[in-house]
Design a protein around this motif. Structure first.
Motif, PDB file in Angstrom:
ATOM      1  N   HIS A  56      12.163 109.101  51.910  1.00  0.00           N
ATOM      2  CA  HIS A  56      10.737 109.446  51.925  1.00  0.00           C
ATOM      3  C   HIS A  56      10.563 110.817  51.273  1.00  0.00           C
ATOM      4  N   LEU A  57       9.806 110.902  50.178  1.00  0.00           N
ATOM      5  CA  LEU A  57       9.714 112.140  49.414  1.00  0.00           C
ATOM      6  C   LEU A  57       8.398 112.885  49.613  1.00  0.00           C
ATOM      7  N   LYS A  58       7.273 112.169  49.644  1.00  0.00           N
ATOM      8  CA  LYS A  58       5.984 112.870  49.747  1.00  0.00           C
ATOM      9  C   LYS A  58       4.902 111.867  50.134  1.00  0.00           C
ATOM     10  N   GLU A  59       3.886 112.342  50.864  1.00  0.00           N
ATOM     11  CA  GLU A  59       2.734 111.498  51.177  1.00  0.00           C
ATOM     12  C   GLU A  59       1.507 112.364  51.368  1.00  0.00           C
ATOM     13  N   GLY A  60       0.330 111.764  51.229  1.00  0.00           N
ATOM     14  CA  GLY A  60      -0.903 112.518  51.421  1.00  0.00           C
ATOM     15  C   GLY A  60      -2.102 111.770  50.878  1.00  0.00           C
ATOM     16  N   GLU A  61      -3.276 112.313  51.171  1.00  0.00           N
ATOM     17  CA  GLU A  61      -4.538 111.681  50.798  1.00  0.00           C
ATOM     18  C   GLU A  61      -5.018 112.217  49.449  1.00  0.00           C
ATOM     19  N   MET A  62      -5.376 111.321  48.541  1.00  0.00           N
ATOM     20  CA  MET A  62      -5.944 111.703  47.243  1.00  0.00           C
ATOM     21  C   MET A  62      -6.976 110.646  46.838  1.00  0.00           C
ATOM     22  N   TYR A  63      -7.594 110.856  45.678  1.00  0.00           N
ATOM     23  CA  TYR A  63      -8.572 109.907  45.156  1.00  0.00           C
ATOM     24  C   TYR A  63      -7.971 109.189  43.953  1.00  0.00           C
ATOM     25  N   LYS A  64      -8.178 107.860  43.891  1.00  0.00           N
ATOM     26  CA  LYS A  64      -7.697 107.141  42.703  1.00  0.00           C
ATOM     27  C   LYS A  64      -8.884 106.418  42.072  1.00  0.00           C
ATOM     28  N   ARG A  65      -8.820 106.318  40.752  1.00  0.00           N
ATOM     29  CA  ARG A  65      -9.884 105.623  40.031  1.00  0.00           C
ATOM     30  C   ARG A  65      -9.635 104.123  40.132  1.00  0.00           C
ATOM     31  N   ALA A  66     -10.675 103.387  40.472  1.00  0.00           N
ATOM     32  CA  ALA A  66     -10.549 101.933  40.613  1.00  0.00           C
ATOM     33  C   ALA A  66     -10.007 101.351  39.317  1.00  0.00           C
ATOM     34  N   PRO A 113      -3.034 102.657  33.051  1.00  0.00           N
ATOM     35  CA  PRO A 113      -2.659 103.898  33.743  1.00  0.00           C
ATOM     36  C   PRO A 113      -3.384 104.017  35.084  1.00  0.00           C
ATOM     37  N   LEU A 114      -2.680 104.562  36.064  1.00  0.00           N
ATOM     38  CA  LEU A 114      -3.306 104.845  37.357  1.00  0.00           C
ATOM     39  C   LEU A 114      -3.766 106.298  37.322  1.00  0.00           C
ATOM     40  N   TYR A 115      -5.084 106.517  37.415  1.00  0.00           N
ATOM     41  CA  TYR A 115      -5.649 107.865  37.361  1.00  0.00           C
ATOM     42  C   TYR A 115      -5.902 108.359  38.778  1.00  0.00           C
ATOM     43  N   ILE A 116      -5.369 109.551  39.087  1.00  0.00           N
ATOM     44  CA  ILE A 116      -5.422 110.074  40.457  1.00  0.00           C
ATOM     45  C   ILE A 116      -5.972 111.492  40.430  1.00  0.00           C
ATOM     46  N   GLN A 117      -6.833 111.816  41.403  1.00  0.00           N
ATOM     47  CA  GLN A 117      -7.340 113.182  41.555  1.00  0.00           C
ATOM     48  C   GLN A 117      -6.799 113.773  42.855  1.00  0.00           C
ATOM     49  N   ALA A 118      -6.047 114.884  42.728  1.00  0.00           N
ATOM     50  CA  ALA A 118      -5.548 115.596  43.909  1.00  0.00           C
ATOM     51  C   ALA A 118      -6.643 116.520  44.437  1.00  0.00           C
ATOM     52  N   ASN A 119      -6.437 117.037  45.639  1.00  0.00           N
ATOM     53  CA  ASN A 119      -7.468 117.858  46.275  1.00  0.00           C
ATOM     54  C   ASN A 119      -7.516 119.285  45.740  1.00  0.00           C
ATOM     55  N   ASN A 120      -6.406 119.762  45.149  1.00  0.00           N
ATOM     56  CA  ASN A 120      -6.397 121.114  44.584  1.00  0.00           C
ATOM     57  C   ASN A 120      -5.246 121.231  43.593  1.00  0.00           C
ATOM     58  N   CYS A 121      -5.167 122.372  42.905  1.00  0.00           N
ATOM     59  CA  CYS A 121      -4.189 122.539  41.825  1.00  0.00           C
ATOM     60  C   CYS A 121      -2.755 122.542  42.335  1.00  0.00           C
TER      61      CYS A 121
END
Length: 792
Positions: A548-558, A625-633
């Motif tokens: 298990h390397l990383k997990e968290g909440e983000m936004y993905k484009r449909a 492509p899977l487009y993802i928006q993280a919560n911050n830089c």
């Protein structure tokens, strides 16, 4: 009135972390640690204190803002900072690119006037407004004691990096008759008093416009010349002042900030090679790595980069064995083996933190979650018992938890990383060799690390080891402390004998441990220690089951179209393991989309212009492509690095990609109209190759170079001491200058010191050349001090 508080950490105005909420307090203790790499330039590191509200918007109580240039003044020590009021006029970030020119114009009748030309080219890094990109515009003014000429740009929609490219002209002096006495006649006011002011605003449409920052440039500095420069936006002159005189309280912070200029890898070859051969140097105290620990005031400063560098190059085990052997020479009693804070114990501690993360997670996280989420009362100290507490029930609860944690630990040897086993094997045999008549020392040498310094510490501070997101509440923290004490004692070889029970400081713990005097506990510890200090080939769980390397909440484009035919962004829970990258509707739910790691072709940033959203990246795989928006830089940078690291060895990795999206029939970056056409930009490949250990060898070597530079005077003193010893034929204890240094072999130590000093001086020259090159390329007007390399 008591309040519910939380604190956020911000780079300029971008929130990167927030603490847990501390309820019903006026003096909240957060006790949380955040370590992160800073992936972009910034002006301020800020901390905001909020009053949590259930029904309304959270109220900002106050803030502490520290300028980037001032961070070094506070690093490594605790400070109390007075909270300042939060004024919207002082909340600025970003920069503006201007070209300014003062022209002389001669009119048809021969009279002369001056004209100011202001071109506002673009802005960068403007803040988000309510989490969204702003609609910025700029006003450009020529201001003096008796004038205020103002002009305005067009509004740019939904962007934090607007391109204006608009030019404005201002009459600086009125036309007048040309005379030999004075070429420039200024009728209304002196040019010395005029200034150009540029204000940035967010267009509020139906609500009031929001001030984003300003810059002021005196006209006199132009001197009939043209200047083009970036200017950092500043708050209004009264932005930091407030009519409020209330004491908002203060915030206690411990900040450790380092900024390194990392040169290309070849510059570090000599220093890196000198450090990596440390374990081969006889005696070890004459090695570069050992000398580093001797000259640093705090050994931890040296240990962190040193362990990471040696780990990265597979040289840690022999070095730890060598310094442990030196440590054992000074150990007089077997029961004090590896109990101090020596270089050996610090190195092993740091190694366990780095390579043991997954091991701790699979071993302890389920039981720690149970203790924190469904806590049972466990207090057994008669002095701390509350009214109505039943000590027998509490003791039974504590026994249940201790038994469960202990059982998980002694069953976990198959999961122990091979590197930890190799180190424990070395320590065990060195201790047995040093104390051949003590049959237990081979076990206590290992248990002093694995129980005392690893599992017991993780139990008492689960948030530090990322087993829990936040510091537990006071009652749970006390329960974890009691469990930790018990685990330390259970893990100490031989401590369960009756004679040892009398050594407990607390009589209530002595009573509690009578329940653990069965032989099965002692045998379980012995078998576990045998297993984790064995070099026999075994299959670590990290290889047989996904890491298990990383997990968290983000936004993905449909990825498909919605019913109304418009693509949108949805919040999802993302999870990355060594086998697959998935997203889920909620945490702990079944995945709704899975990408096998072997199918990922590239992971890259996505231009903000694609969807007018910050902190976006793309995962390129077999389909779209899977487009993802993280919560911050910071979060975006961490996800990109983790994904790149785990996919670097994929055979079908792409060499080129499209930095923007394919929208309305063409790629926004290169305007190509075929969706599956080859990318127009070269892929990023400069990422660490190791899946589980994130180490940048050049960065760590640069840190070590910095430490040697800071401690150059100590290196020179040590060199003088070695020369003195060599001249006078043997160790001399009189001089105080080097009595704290370990000098076993003055000739070998002198030789290494000379190499270190020569290498550091050459690296100083390289850094100086780079600094001159950087300063010569800086433009007039820029107050920005860009971050070069990698910053933590």
């Amino acid at each position: 009135k008591m309040r519910d508080f939380f604190c956020t950490i911000n780079l300029d105005q971008e929130e990167v972390f927030r603490t847990q909420v501390v309820e019903k307090s006026l003096s909240p203790y957060f006790g949380e640690e955040f370590y992160f790499e800073i992936p972009r330039t910034f002006q301020w590191l800020s901390f905001y204190i909020y009053d949590k509200s259930v029904l309304q918007k959270d109220l900002r109580i106050g803030k502490v803002s520290i300028k980037k240039d001032d961070l070094c003044n506070y690093t490594g020590k605790e400070n109390w900072f007075m909270l300042q009021p939060v004024d919207s006029n002082s909340e600025v970030q970003g920069k503006v690119h201007l070209e300014l020119k003062l022209n002389e114009l001669i009119t048809d009748n021969g009279s002369v006037c001056q004209q100011l030309v202001v071109q506002i080219k673009e802005c960068h890094g403007l803040p988000l407004i309510n989490g969204q990109n702003c609609d910025p515009y700029a006003t450009v003014s020529l201001v003096g004691p008796s004038r205020n000429d103002q002009k305005k740009t067009k509004v740019k929609k939904k962007t934090s990096n607007p391109q204006f490219n608009e030019t404005f002209y201002f009459e600086v002096t009125r036309s007048s008759s040309y005379t030999k006495k004075s070429q420039f006649q200024v009728e209304e006011e002196d040019i010395e008093k005029l200034e150009v002011r540029v204000d940035l605003w967010n267009n509020g449409n139906l609500v009031q416009d929001v001030f984003l920052g300003e810059i002021k440039v005196p006209v006199k500095v132009l001197r009939n010349d043209s200047f083009q420069a970036w200017y950092l936006l500043q708050p209004r002159e009264n932005g930091n002042k407030s009519s409020k005189t209330d004491d908002l309280g203060s915030l206690r912070l411990n900040i450790c900030y380092t900024e390194d200029c990392v040169l290309p890898s070849e510059y570090y070859a000599s220093l890196r090679n000198l450090l990596l051969k440390s374990s081969d140097v006889q005696p070890i105290s004459a090695s570069a790595a050992y000398i580093l620990s001797e000259v640093c005031r705090d050994k931890y400063d040296a240990v962190l980069p040193l362990v990471r560098l040696l780990l990265h190059h597979h040289k840690l085990v022999p070095f730890v064995a060598a310094v442990a052997e030196l440590d054992l020479k000074d150990t007089q009693e077997a029961n004090t083996v590896f109990r101090g804070n020596s270089l050996a114990t610090r190195c092993v501690d740091e190694m366990m933190k780095i390579v043991g993360k997954h091991y701790l997670k699979v071993t302890l996280k389920p039981v720690i979650d149970e203790i924190c989420e469904s806590p049972k009362p466990c207090e057994i100290d008669p002095i701390k018992l509350r009214e109505g507490d039943n000590v027998e029930i509490n003791m039974e609860n504590l026994r249940y938890y201790v038994d469960k944690v202990f059982r998980e630990i002694v069953r976990s040897s198959i999961s122990c990383p091979t590197l930890m086993c190799d180190v424990f094997y070395s320590l065990r045999h060195l201790a047995a060799k040093r104390f051949p008549n003590d049959p237990h020392v081979q076990y206590s040498a290992v248990s002093s690390f694995v129980f005392l310094r690893f599992f017991a510490v993780a139990v008492v501070s689960p948030h530090t080891f990322h087993l829990r997101p936040h510091h537990p509440d006071a009652q749970t923290s006390r329960t974890l402390t009691l469990i930790s004490k018990a685990i330390q004692t259970l893990g100490s070889w031989g401590s369960l004998t009756k004679s040892k029970l009398s050594s407990f400081k607390e009589t209530f713990m002595c009573e509690f441990f009578k329940a653990f005097q069965e032989e099965k506990f002692t045998e379980s510890v012995k078998k576990f220690l045998d297993d984790v200090s064995s070099t026999e080939s075994k299959e670590p769980s990290g290889l047989s089951e996904p890491v298990h390397l990383k997990e968290g909440e983000m936004y993905k484009r449909a990825q498909g179209r919605t019913r109304i035919g418009k693509k949108n962004f949805k919040k999802r829970w993302f999870c990355l393991t060594s086998r697959e990258f998935t997203y889920h509707k909620q945490q702990d739910k079944e995945p709704i989309f899975t990408i096998p790691i072997k199918n990922i072709l590239a992971v890259e940033k996505l231009d903000e212009s694609s969807f007018n959203k910050k902190n976006m990246f793309q995962v390129l795989h077999g389909e779209k492509p899977l487009y993802i928006q993280a919560n911050n830089c910071v979060e975006a940078s961490e996800w990109i690095e983790a994904l790149c690291r785990v996919t670097r060895c994929n055979q079908k990795r792409l060499s080129f990609y499209h930095p923007s999206a394919f929208l309305n029939g063409n790629w926004l970056c290169c305007k190509a109209t075929i969706e599956n056409t080859v990318g127009c930009a070269r892929c990023t490949a400069d990422v660490p190759a190791d899946t589980q250990i994130e180490i940048d060898g050049d960065r760590e070597t640069e840190r070590i170079y910095s430490l040697f530079t800071i401690n150059m005077s100590k290196l020179q003193k040590l060199e003088e001491a070695c020369g003195s010893i060599a001249v006078y034929q043997g160790p001399r204890k009189e001089p105080d200058d080097y009595s704290n240094f370990t000098i076993e072999d003055s000739v070998a130590t002198f030789h290494t010191l000379k190499q270190i000093i020569d290498i550091v001086e050459k690296l100083n020259e390289s850094h100086e050349k780079y600094r001159k090159k950087r300063s010569s390329s800086a433009k007039y007007g820029s107050e920005e001090n860009p971050i070069v390399g990698k910053v933590s």
